[in-house]
Design an enzyme around this catalytic site. Structure first.
Site, short mmCIF file in Angstrom:
data_model
loop_
_atom_site.label_atom_id
_atom_site.label_comp_id
_atom_site.label_asym_id
_atom_site.label_seq_id
_atom_site.Cartn_x
_atom_site.Cartn_y
_atom_site.Cartn_z
N CYS A 162 0.80 -1.22 0.00
CA CYS A 162 0.00 0.00 0.00
C CYS A 162 0.84 1.28 0.00
O CYS A 162 0.28 2.37 -0.12
CB CYS A 162 -0.93 0.02 1.20
SG CYS A 162 -1.83 -1.51 1.43
N HIS A 294 -3.44 7.79 5.65
CA HIS A 294 -3.57 6.46 5.05
C HIS A 294 -5.01 5.99 5.24
O HIS A 294 -5.63 5.51 4.30
CB HIS A 294 -2.56 5.50 5.67
CG HIS A 294 -2.45 4.21 4.92
ND1 HIS A 294 -2.11 4.16 3.59
CD2 HIS A 294 -2.66 2.93 5.31
CE1 HIS A 294 -2.10 2.90 3.18
NE2 HIS A 294 -2.44 2.13 4.22
N GLU A 305 -2.56 5.14 13.24
CA GLU A 305 -2.19 6.36 12.54
C GLU A 305 -2.49 7.60 13.38
O GLU A 305 -1.68 8.53 13.44
CB GLU A 305 -2.90 6.45 11.19
CG GLU A 305 -2.49 7.66 10.36
CD GLU A 305 -2.95 7.60 8.93
OE1 GLU A 305 -2.42 8.37 8.10
OE2 GLU A 305 -3.85 6.79 8.61
N LYS A 326 -9.83 7.73 0.89
CA LYS A 326 -10.21 6.34 0.57
C LYS A 326 -11.70 6.13 0.79
O LYS A 326 -12.28 5.20 0.23
CB LYS A 326 -9.41 5.36 1.43
CG LYS A 326 -7.94 5.23 1.04
CD LYS A 326 -7.24 4.20 1.91
CE LYS A 326 -5.78 4.02 1.52
NZ LYS A 326 -4.95 5.20 1.84
N HIS A 331 -9.51 1.98 -1.54
CA HIS A 331 -8.09 1.74 -1.31
C HIS A 331 -7.50 1.14 -2.59
O HIS A 331 -7.74 -0.01 -2.92
CB HIS A 331 -7.92 0.77 -0.13
CG HIS A 331 -6.51 0.67 0.37
ND1 HIS A 331 -5.41 1.01 -0.40
CD2 HIS A 331 -6.02 0.27 1.58
CE1 HIS A 331 -4.31 0.81 0.31
NE2 HIS A 331 -4.65 0.38 1.51
N PHE A 390 1.32 -3.05 4.54
CA PHE A 390 1.61 -4.38 5.06
C PHE A 390 3.11 -4.63 4.92
O PHE A 390 3.75 -4.21 3.95
CB PHE A 390 0.84 -5.45 4.27
CG PHE A 390 -0.59 -5.65 4.71
CD1 PHE A 390 -1.12 -4.98 5.79
CD2 PHE A 390 -1.40 -6.53 4.02
CE1 PHE A 390 -2.43 -5.19 6.20
CE2 PHE A 390 -2.72 -6.75 4.42
CZ PHE A 390 -3.23 -6.08 5.50
#
Length: 402
Positions: A162, A294, A305, A326, A331, A390
């Site tokens: 990502c 994010h 976050e 998003k 995403h 990830f």
């Protein structure tokens, strides 16, 4: 070190086939998430996504090109065409030798994998098209972009899940700043909305069945999208000398690794990337007015976050605006940072902060100004764009208004 300007932008995503349409959707708080439409979708438990429903490749490419370009490459080439056109650049002669392309993707030619696995394993075919390998490889989009514009400088692909686009754009920034290149096309592309792509993600149990609601206490997971964002990064003095329109200045970039867990994020790792970007940009925390988060809509990401932002900015965190687009475009995995950079440019140029839509219930662990549901007019001079992937791979970019 050289300064770096953004002189062109292009995109295709569920909100629109170009930058203007996408920015209008940001201003309106329009949602691009809807029912998925592809083969065997009825076999999936997750049936929503931010899909580019009206995509017709034949409107942009001839038959031979379509045979050679996976969907993620098609998206890239359309976005790159828009960005180069806006920049006004021609890469003939010496400039082509000093220009390159670095793009991010996580899945690469996943549609091609999916189609050909089906052909071989389900339909029993013993042959596949000879272009399957060059069509599915992760560097296909970067390679075709370099060929399309005669970019003979550094060209490659970054795959960091990502954070792929942010890593790609950060490296492009560093190459221009160091003098290794004069112009770079950069950003990312993803097209994972197919049966195999969604089926794989279902196994993680992080997907929402109804909506993406970042930072809202009743959030229940992420929603995938598809598309591309491509930008022209250019030596600032070169851009100014030719009278180019400068959309924003890239001023800082930092990367960090959590080195902790393959899927669970670390607030410390994210905080180090945020602090590193500020330091690289020579900015104090109180100079940042907006952060494009994010913000995936999962409890693990959102709380981590928000903790990272609170620790990195201290008391100024309460005065920051932070939103997750998003909630509108989904995403886009490896392409997500590229599309989100458009919201950062809009904040700097137009004084409009894109909202976090779908926000319904305050979460005490996300007690920041998340610009809920409606866009906001506000003048900001510097912004950050966060990407946390990830594998514990973090990448944060800083932009400044010109």
């Amino acid at each position: 070190m050289r300064r770096v300007a953004i002189t062109g932008a292009g995109t295709i995503n569920a909100l629109g086939h170009d930058v203007d349409t996408t920015l209008a959707a940001f201003r309106e708080g329009r949602c691009g998430i809807s029912a998925l439409d592809f083969r065997d979708v009825d076999r999936l438990s997750i049936q929503i996504g931010a899909q580019v429903h009206d995509w017709r490749p034949e409107d942009y490419f001839n038959r031979q090109q379509i045979l050679l370009y996976d969907k993620f490459t098609q998206f890239t080439l359309l976005a790159a065409k828009q960005a180069v056109a806006q920049s006004g650049l021609s890469f003939q002669g010496e400039l082509g030798l000093r220009s390159g392309v670095v793009l991010g993707t996580a899945g690469g030619g996943l549609n091609t994998w999916d189609e050909n696995y089906r052909a071989v394993y389900e339909e029993g075919k013993n042959r596949v098209h000879p272009f399957v390998v060059p069509k599915l490889m992760n560097n296909a989009a970067a390679s075709h972009t370099s060929m399309e514009y005669g970019l003979r400088g550094p060209s490659f692909t970054v795959a960091t899940a990502c954070a792929s686009s942010n890593h790609a754009m950060g490296l492009a920034f560093q190459m221009i700043r160091s003098g290794a290149a004069q112009v770079m096309l950069t950003g990312g592309s993803e097209a994972m909305l197919c049966f195999g792509g969604i089926k794989a993600w279902e196994g993680l149990r992080v997907m929402s069945r109804d909506a993406c609601r970042p930072f809202s206490a009743n959030r229940n997971g992420m929603v995938q999208g598809e598309g591309a964002g491509v930008f022209v990064f250019e030596d600032f003095e070169h851009a100014r000398a030719r009278g180019a329109q400068i959309l924003a200045e890239v001023v800082g970039f930092a990367m960090s690794s959590d080195a902790q867990d393959i899927v669970m994020p670390s607030a410390q790792g994210a905080e180090r990337a945020i602090r590193g970007a500020l330091e690289d940009a020579g900015l104090n925390g109180d100079q940042i007015g907006y952060i494009n988060a994010h913000g995936t809509g999962t409890a693990a990401n959102d709380k981590t976050e928000c903790a990272a932002v609170a620790h990195a900015f201290g008391h100024h965190a309460d005065r920051l605006m932070i939103s997750s687009t998003k909630s509108m475009h989904g995403h886009l995995i490896g392409a997500t940072g590229a599309v989100e950079l458009l919201a950062c440019i809009m904040a700097l140029r137009d004084g409009v902060i894109a909202p976090t839509i779908g926000y319904q219930e305050p979460d005490p662990e996300c007690a920041l100004d998340v610009v809920p549901n409606e866009a906001r007019e506000a003048q900001v001079d510097a912004v950050l764009s966060n990407a946390f992937a990830f594998g514990g791979l973090n990448a944060v970019i800083a932009l400044r208004r010109v």
